[in-house]
Design a protein around this motif. Structure first.
Motif, PDB file in Angstrom:
ATOM      1  N   THR A  55       0.300   0.480   5.142  1.00 14.12           N
ATOM      2  CA  THR A  55      -0.820   0.203   5.898  1.00 14.12           C
ATOM      3  C   THR A  55      -0.579   0.041   7.260  1.00 14.12           C
ATOM      4  O   THR A  55       0.335  -0.445   7.772  1.00 14.12           O
ATOM      5  CB  THR A  55      -1.796  -0.509   5.515  1.00 14.12           C
ATOM      6  N   THR A  56      -1.654   0.777   8.201  1.00 15.38           N
ATOM      7  CA  THR A  56      -1.463   0.440   9.414  1.00 15.38           C
ATOM      8  C   THR A  56      -1.680  -0.995  10.260  1.00 15.38           C
ATOM      9  O   THR A  56      -1.093  -1.496  10.879  1.00 15.38           O
ATOM     10  CB  THR A  56      -2.334   1.483  10.394  1.00 15.38           C
ATOM     11  N   ILE A  57      -2.408  -1.709   9.186  1.00 21.77           N
ATOM     12  CA  ILE A  57      -2.463  -3.165   9.650  1.00 21.77           C
ATOM     13  C   ILE A  57      -1.414  -3.856   9.461  1.00 21.77           C
ATOM     14  O   ILE A  57      -1.194  -4.803  10.291  1.00 21.77           O
ATOM     15  CB  ILE A  57      -3.703  -3.826   8.615  1.00 21.77           C
ATOM     16  N   ALA A  58      -0.405  -3.607   8.608  1.00 23.18           N
ATOM     17  CA  ALA A  58       0.867  -4.334   8.622  1.00 23.18           C
ATOM     18  C   ALA A  58       1.777  -3.995   9.681  1.00 23.18           C
ATOM     19  O   ALA A  58       2.811  -4.808   9.865  1.00 23.18           O
ATOM     20  CB  ALA A  58       1.692  -3.900   7.280  1.00 23.18           C
ATOM     21  N   TYR A  59       1.313  -3.042  10.478  1.00 23.72           N
ATOM     22  CA  TYR A  59       2.186  -2.678  11.784  1.00 23.72           C
ATOM     23  C   TYR A  59       1.461  -2.562  12.928  1.00 23.72           C
ATOM     24  O   TYR A  59       1.567  -1.608  13.593  1.00 23.72           O
ATOM     25  CB  TYR A  59       3.083  -1.500  11.346  1.00 23.72           C
ATOM     26  N   ALA A  60       1.101  -3.838  13.226  1.00 23.35           N
ATOM     27  CA  ALA A  60       0.080  -3.784  14.681  1.00 23.35           C
ATOM     28  C   ALA A  60       1.237  -3.554  15.726  1.00 23.35           C
ATOM     29  O   ALA A  60       2.073  -3.997  15.778  1.00 23.35           O
ATOM     30  CB  ALA A  60      -0.603  -5.156  14.619  1.00 23.35           C
ATOM     31  N   GLY A  61       0.532  -2.621  16.654  1.00 18.82           N
ATOM     32  CA  GLY A  61       1.317  -2.604  17.840  1.00 18.82           C
ATOM     33  C   GLY A  61       2.264  -1.184  17.671  1.00 18.82           C
ATOM     34  O   GLY A  61       2.885  -0.879  18.799  1.00 18.82           O
ATOM     35  N   VAL A  62       2.534  -0.890  16.619  1.00 22.40           N
ATOM     36  CA  VAL A  62       3.486   0.270  16.329  1.00 22.40           C
ATOM     37  C   VAL A  62       2.480   1.766  16.183  1.00 22.40           C
ATOM     38  O   VAL A  62       1.435   1.513  15.765  1.00 22.40           O
ATOM     39  CB  VAL A  62       4.144   0.356  14.874  1.00 22.40           C
ATOM     40  N   VAL A  87      -4.431   7.934   2.872  1.00 21.21           N
ATOM     41  CA  VAL A  87      -5.627   7.681   2.153  1.00 21.21           C
ATOM     42  C   VAL A  87      -6.224   6.433   3.359  1.00 21.21           C
ATOM     43  O   VAL A  87      -5.571   5.464   3.364  1.00 21.21           O
ATOM     44  CB  VAL A  87      -5.216   6.844   0.881  1.00 21.21           C
ATOM     45  N   TYR A  88      -7.540   6.602   3.298  1.00 30.39           N
ATOM     46  CA  TYR A  88      -8.182   5.714   4.307  1.00 30.39           C
ATOM     47  C   TYR A  88      -9.050   4.401   3.261  1.00 30.39           C
ATOM     48  O   TYR A  88      -9.526   4.868   2.296  1.00 30.39           O
ATOM     49  CB  TYR A  88      -9.195   6.349   5.042  1.00 30.39           C
ATOM     50  N   GLU A  89      -8.779   3.277   3.519  1.00 27.08           N
ATOM     51  CA  GLU A  89      -9.150   2.065   2.927  1.00 27.08           C
ATOM     52  C   GLU A  89     -10.313   1.291   3.873  1.00 27.08           C
ATOM     53  O   GLU A  89      -9.895   1.118   5.110  1.00 27.08           O
ATOM     54  CB  GLU A  89      -8.120   1.257   2.251  1.00 27.08           C
ATOM     55  N   PRO A  90     -11.215   0.853   3.277  1.00 29.17           N
ATOM     56  CA  PRO A  90     -12.351  -0.224   4.239  1.00 29.17           C
ATOM     57  C   PRO A  90     -11.300  -1.472   4.449  1.00 29.17           C
ATOM     58  O   PRO A  90     -10.600  -1.894   3.524  1.00 29.17           O
ATOM     59  CB  PRO A  90     -13.360  -0.178   3.379  1.00 29.17           C
ATOM     60  N   ARG A 117     -14.025  -4.785  11.464  1.00 26.14           N
ATOM     61  CA  ARG A 117     -14.182  -4.136  10.118  1.00 26.14           C
ATOM     62  C   ARG A 117     -14.402  -2.571  10.169  1.00 26.14           C
ATOM     63  O   ARG A 117     -14.747  -1.991  11.518  1.00 26.14           O
ATOM     64  CB  ARG A 117     -15.285  -4.449   9.355  1.00 26.14           C
ATOM     65  N   GLY A 118     -13.815  -1.931   9.427  1.00 25.46           N
ATOM     66  CA  GLY A 118     -13.778  -0.236   9.633  1.00 25.46           C
ATOM     67  C   GLY A 118     -12.979  -0.040   8.237  1.00 25.46           C
ATOM     68  O   GLY A 118     -12.895  -0.280   7.191  1.00 25.46           O
ATOM     69  N   ARG A 119     -11.983   1.076   8.610  1.00 29.61           N
ATOM     70  CA  ARG A 119     -11.105   1.659   7.844  1.00 29.61           C
ATOM     71  C   ARG A 119      -9.610   1.972   8.310  1.00 29.61           C
ATOM     72  O   ARG A 119      -9.591   1.882   9.607  1.00 29.61           O
ATOM     73  CB  ARG A 119     -11.550   3.053   7.440  1.00 29.61           C
TER      74      ARG A 119
END
Length: 86
Positions: free
Chosen positions: A39-46, A65-68, A74-76
């Motif tokens: 997920t993109t959340i696990a790689y903030a700044g990359v 795949v997009y996840e909420p 909040r968002g996706r």
């Protein structure tokens, strides 16, 4: 690190992947995370989108795949799955 990955075809042929350093690093992250994806959340700044674009241009099949998600912003967010055999 360049040249450490090969894209495998259905008949077993291996095509060397020539990728920029960051895209090659992210491909290694996708391989390690298989089958759960990254997920993109696990790689903030990359700049994940840039890595994915470079991988796709090189012929690597990556599914998005997009996840909420909740929280203050909040968002996706995207979760990326490696679909190619490397």
């Amino acid at each position: 690190m360049n040249g450490t990955f090969h894209l495998l075809s259905g008949d077993g042929d291996a095509k060397p992947l020539v990728l920029p350093k960051r895209a090659e690093w992210f491909l290694s992250e996708l391989v390690k995370a298989f089958p759960d994806g990254v997920t993109t959340i696990a790689y903030a700044g990359v700049r994940i989108g840039d890595c994915i674009l470079k991988l796709r241009k090189a012929g690597v099949d990556v599914r998005t795949v997009y996840e909420p998600h909740a929280g203050e912003f909040r968002g996706r967010h995207g979760r990326y799955f490696l679909r190619s055999r490397v």
